[in-house]
Design an enzyme around this catalytic site. Sequence first.
Site, PDB file in Angstrom:
ATOM      1  N   HIS A 718       0.842  -1.197   0.000  1.00 21.54           N
ATOM      2  CA  HIS A 718       0.000   0.000   0.000  1.00 21.54           C
ATOM      3  C   HIS A 718       0.881   1.253   0.000  1.00 21.54           C
ATOM      4  O   HIS A 718       2.035   1.216   0.414  1.00 21.54           O
ATOM      5  CB  HIS A 718      -0.929   0.023   1.225  1.00 21.54           C
ATOM      6  CG  HIS A 718      -0.200   0.232   2.509  1.00 21.54           C
ATOM      7  ND1 HIS A 718       0.333  -0.811   3.239  1.00 21.54           N
ATOM      8  CD2 HIS A 718       0.109   1.374   3.204  1.00 21.54           C
ATOM      9  CE1 HIS A 718       0.932  -0.339   4.319  1.00 21.54           C
ATOM     10  NE2 HIS A 718       0.817   0.984   4.318  1.00 21.54           N
ATOM     11  N   THR A 720       1.170   4.795   1.680  1.00 22.73           N
ATOM     12  CA  THR A 720       0.709   5.607   2.811  1.00 22.73           C
ATOM     13  C   THR A 720       0.573   7.049   2.340  1.00 22.73           C
ATOM     14  O   THR A 720       1.562   7.704   2.018  1.00 22.73           O
ATOM     15  CB  THR A 720       1.694   5.526   3.987  1.00 22.73           C
ATOM     16  OG1 THR A 720       1.779   4.166   4.431  1.00 22.73           O
ATOM     17  CG2 THR A 720       1.226   6.401   5.145  1.00 22.73           C
ATOM     18  N   HIS A 797       5.766   6.362  -1.291  1.00 23.32           N
ATOM     19  CA  HIS A 797       6.369   5.066  -1.609  1.00 23.32           C
ATOM     20  C   HIS A 797       5.397   3.945  -1.252  1.00 23.32           C
ATOM     21  O   HIS A 797       4.472   4.136  -0.452  1.00 23.32           O
ATOM     22  CB  HIS A 797       7.686   4.872  -0.848  1.00 23.32           C
ATOM     23  CG  HIS A 797       7.507   4.848   0.639  1.00 23.32           C
ATOM     24  ND1 HIS A 797       7.501   5.992   1.397  1.00 23.32           N
ATOM     25  CD2 HIS A 797       7.316   3.813   1.518  1.00 23.32           C
ATOM     26  CE1 HIS A 797       7.324   5.694   2.673  1.00 23.32           C
ATOM     27  NE2 HIS A 797       7.199   4.357   2.777  1.00 23.32           N
ATOM     28  N   THR A 799       5.496   0.118   0.203  1.00 25.35           N
ATOM     29  CA  THR A 799       6.355  -0.876   0.860  1.00 25.35           C
ATOM     30  C   THR A 799       6.112  -2.251   0.243  1.00 25.35           C
ATOM     31  O   THR A 799       4.967  -2.715   0.150  1.00 25.35           O
ATOM     32  CB  THR A 799       6.080  -0.911   2.368  1.00 25.35           C
ATOM     33  OG1 THR A 799       6.291   0.407   2.900  1.00 25.35           O
ATOM     34  CG2 THR A 799       7.010  -1.895   3.064  1.00 25.35           C
TER      35      THR A 799
END
Length: 835
Positions: A718, A720, A797, A799
């Site tokens: 996902h 953030t 970004h 992860t």
Amino acid sequence: MKVLALRHSVAQVYADTQTYLHDDSKDEYENAFLISNLTAHNILYLNYSLKTLKILNKSGIAAVETQSPDELFALIRCNFTYDYENNIVYLHDYSYYTNNEIRTDQHWITKTDIIDYLLPGWKLTYVGYNGKNTRGHYNFSFSCQNAATDDDIIVEYIYSNELDFQNFMLRKIKERMTTSLPIARLSNRVFRDKLFPSIANMHKRVINVGPRNESMFTFLNFPTIKQFSNGAYIVKHTIKLKQEKWLGKRVSQFDIGQYKNMLNVVTTIYYYYNLYHSKPIIYMLGSAPSYWIYNVKQYSDFTFETWDPVDTPYSTTHHKELFFDKDVMKLKDDSVLYIDIRTDRKNMDWKEWRKVVEQQTVSNLNIAYNYLSTGKAKVCCVKLTAMDLELPITAKLLHHPTTEVRSEFYAILDVWDIITIKRFIPKGVFYAFINNITTENVFIQPPFKLKASPTDYIVALYALSNDFNSRQDVINLINKQKQSLITVRINNTFKDEPKVNFKNIYDWTFLPTDFELKDSVITSYDGCLGMFGLSLSLSSKPTGNNHLFIINGTDKYYKLDQYANHMGISRRSHQIRFSESATSYSGYIFRDLSNNNFNLIGTNVENSVSGHVYNALIYYRYNYAFDLKRWIYLHSIGKVAVEGGRYYEHAPIELIYACRSAREFAILQDDLTVLRYANEIEGYINKVYSITYADDPNYFIGITFNNIPYEYDVKVPHLTLGVLFISDNMIDEVVAVLKEMKTELFKTEISTSYNYMLFDNVYVANASGVLSTYFKLYNMFYRNHITFGQSRMFIPHITLSFSNKRTIRIESTRLKINSIYLRKIRGETVFDMSE
């Protein structure tokens, strides 16, 4: 910069010139902004919009509609001041030197023998006030006159210690041809003529601080404006002088006696104004032919009544006869009297002549005393000679320049002087005064005390920066004065010098952050001109004696995109980036890298830093017409009135990031002034914005995708979209914001093209296209008083793994959003939405 509007392109190619074609896909403000950031000095604006021209002019950038090749050539060959409200161009064009010509707007000079001392084959031409007589030279669609003259050289010569006028003039012309044009000084008379009528119409009580001789005609129409200067030299000051003898020094090759008489009378008028606040009748005894009266009448309407056996052609009423003591009864109240009686020496020897002169001095004083002893509202300026004499200790002594330093001087007397104590002054003391003191200003009013005056409008142009004033008192005055226009010297040094040398004195330096103001505009000279109906073809140089113009109590404060606006904010950046930098993207790259954002893909379209604030800080010497503090404050209180253009509301954190980038830029450049300015602007941002940080967050907003083009071993990869620090009872408010932003969130075009190690054991994929949406979301939460985002830079970004892996690059891939959710950190999802 000057913008010359044309309906058709021209075949001629001009140096330092760019062409701009109006872009119909953009509004007038956006076209104006694009024009203002072009790097050439001359901009040929094709298919122009009149509104765009108006926007540029209100920003202080001269933009003129031209209808013919002659008009274009006249404006492209020189600099000018443009009165855009009345469509008048004031050229500052010295090309008349090619006619072997010097020019003056002082009529009296044409009646002297100055022509005998010009360069061989040269002539002198009278051009009228601000070059008004040259209007007939220009048959243009706009009014045009050439305001350039050589009066500055002539006056500087008069006050200098040099006698050879031809050499002096030659040197000064060569200097003029090899140095940049002092545009602010040249346009200042035009500015004053717009400024003071405007202020006097709106404010009953006006104070003007620090006027000099260049303003001697400006205020003749404003007797109610209270002047403050450096004070007068009075009789009791002579106690410090040691006795001297007759010097007999030649000051000027050509006769400047008329100049002296004009200065004496104008000094007396302003002295009268300060006492009585009205225009007087002007009586003059002697001083014929007084050609200078013509000059005064060009500026203001006065009644001159004169007595002299010689004709006085410009007097209102002339009595071709002598004036005697018994004639004083003919003089009315509400008047000034100038006594310049002196019998011609003819063939008298000097001893006999000396007796006559001393007798006439006594006679002149008797006339003055008789005049002042009856009636009301009277001031007298009387010619005296160096002799043993009793004078009132409060009498004002004048010694304006004259052709030769000999024995004469003048005294201004008022009705209070004649009843005050008198002091005996020996002849040698008067010679010491004459030999050593030159009156340099027609304004001899007392000094200004640095205290706010709530009922007055204060104008102080180039008057308060001197270090004999307390710097803190100047700041306090500006902070407390409700209505004013005050200038202070800008700190454009690189070592953050608190004071700098100017001629034979020192000036304090200032930055906008030195002041705590509301409802005030802090701008440059050209930015200020735009607020008063003028614009300029040449901005001030980035270094040198430049000033901040601080306008308190202006009705233009909230007109953020009209006055002291962002026009030209990127111009210096463009000049650097497209000429000498490593890449035209250098600014974008540096701003991201200096905030530890290493994803430079698309940095020119998705930058993490406010370019406006960054450029306003690092290039403030070039673009301080833009009032950065006002821009920040109005954004912080949500009162940004925008007429047009591409408007982007910055999140407060973007402004903070800009300050951090500017700070690092300053360190690399060893620019201590920008370093302090950036720190203080960051402090100001934190002061006016209530920024809170979720550095210890308890919730986050996540985005999941339908397609992740990488291998991953986390349960659900996902993005953030930000972290929050909220109480559980604020969840509904957060959800409401997400729902309001739903359409925009799902329209966000997110893409990825590589993965990398964010930290040790944290393997992520980059996410481009997120920042714009993130900052809009930040603003929504900020307005709803919800703590969102951390103090460190937000790096989008996804992860992928909590292990170390190698970087992989792929073709840029668009990511399709699956869902957007709100989840408690180490807890459950409390809200989820899909498209």
